[in-house]
Design an enzyme around this catalytic site. Structure first.
Site: not given
Length: 324
Positions: A26, A50, A84, A167, A189, A219, A265, A271, A275
């Protein structure tokens, strides 16, 4: 559901609990956008979201989750929600406050996973990218991480968080955490994709039974400073044609078969569905060997995140080939 599909949708963590291998990232999905993305993703089958405090969108995520719960689209226990802890909220006093703000914004009683966003401690109120004066120098990075980790362990004891992790941590920094951890990290992560396999870090994490969750699994084409498009690599195009899939789906399938959970994302419904459609094919040994030939190139770099090139020298090994 085929045996291939059922065997591929989750990975078991060191706690014995299972995490969905496809999650929705996100980051950069701002207010006014993220709610629609979350709803479309959950309706498409996503069960792993996430997020992070610093993304600035947790209130809207909370609103849409409550809407979907009330409509009976999904139950709380069906979802895996990650957030996080930001760099300016480390320590025994600030970390619980930040968690409570996240839980309040998300309108949840607990998180499935709470991560220390990175091995960086900033003074209160500072964001990213940092400059030298923003770093919290009251404690060493090791002391700061230890105090913060112990705060996260208490969150587990209180039932506010079910799993904890990190992370952007290198193997060396994880090793320091393992020296004093009563609860071992379940997850690290990090950036990971076919052009950045994280071989050294992966081997260390496998040895210590820590799961690798991959951000930027496709990427980061389109982001500042990125000059290589992972999805235009001829090897990935050739394999995608072989399986009747897209290069993005091949990249995600590679990550899953490497044992990762992957966090693509997108804000586009078509899309999002693409995914998620990666459980009905398998990359064979030849495919995996071909992908291994790709040049290794890290995409997420500090030198384009910050124009003040000197700040990161305050961290010994910010970019040492793995995490930060």
């Amino acid at each position: 559901m085929s045996s291939l599909e059922s065997a591929s949708t989750h990975v078991t963590l060191n706690t014995g609990h299972k995490i969905p291998v496809i999650g929705l990232g996100t980051w950069q999905a701002g207010p006014g956008v993220v709610g629609g993305v979350i709803e479309a993703a959950i309706r498409a089958g996503y069960r792993h979201i996430d997020g992070a405090y610093i993304y600035g969108n947790e209130k809207e995520i909370g609103d849409i989750l409550q809407k979907l719960f009330k409509e009976g689209v999904v139950k709380r226990e069906d979802l895996w929600i990650t957030s996080k802890l930001w760099h300016d909220s480390h320590g025994a006093e600030e970390a619980p406050k930040s968690l409570q703000e996240t839980l309040s914004d998300l309108q949840l009683e607990y998180l499935d996973l709470y991560l220390i966003h990175g091995p960086v401690s900033l003074k209160k109120g500072f964001s990213w990218p940092p400059e030298a004066h923003m770093f919290n120098s009251e404690k060493s990075l090791e002391e700061d991480t230890k105090e913060t980790w112990q705060a996260l362990e208490k969150m587990v004891e209180e039932g506010k968080v079910r799993h904890i992790g990190v992370s952007n941590f290198t193997s060396e920094k994880i090793a320091l955490v393992l020296k004093y951890a009563k609860i071992a990290p379940s997850v690290n992560q990090v950036e990971c994709h076919p052009m950045w396999r994280q071989d050294k870090l992966r081997a260390f994490m496998k040895k210590h039974n820590i799961h690798l969750s991959a951000y930027s699994p496709l990427g980061t084409w389109g982001s500042p400073g990125i000059t290589v498009n992972l999805l235009e690599q001829p090897i990935l195009k050739k394999i995608s044609e072989k399986h009747g899939k897209t290069p993005a789906q091949v990249s995600l399938r590679w990550g899953i078969q490497m044992g990762n959970s992957v966090l693509p994302k997108s804000t586009r419904p078509e899309r999002l569905k693409e995914n998620f459609d990666v459980f009905n094919f398998h990359l064979d040994d030849e495919d995996m060997a071909e992908i291994e030939k790709l040049e290794q190139k890290r995409f997420i770099r500090a030198d384009f995140l910050c124009s003040e090139g000197s700040w990161y020298r305050t961290l010994e090994d910010l970019w040492d080939g793995e995490g930060w």
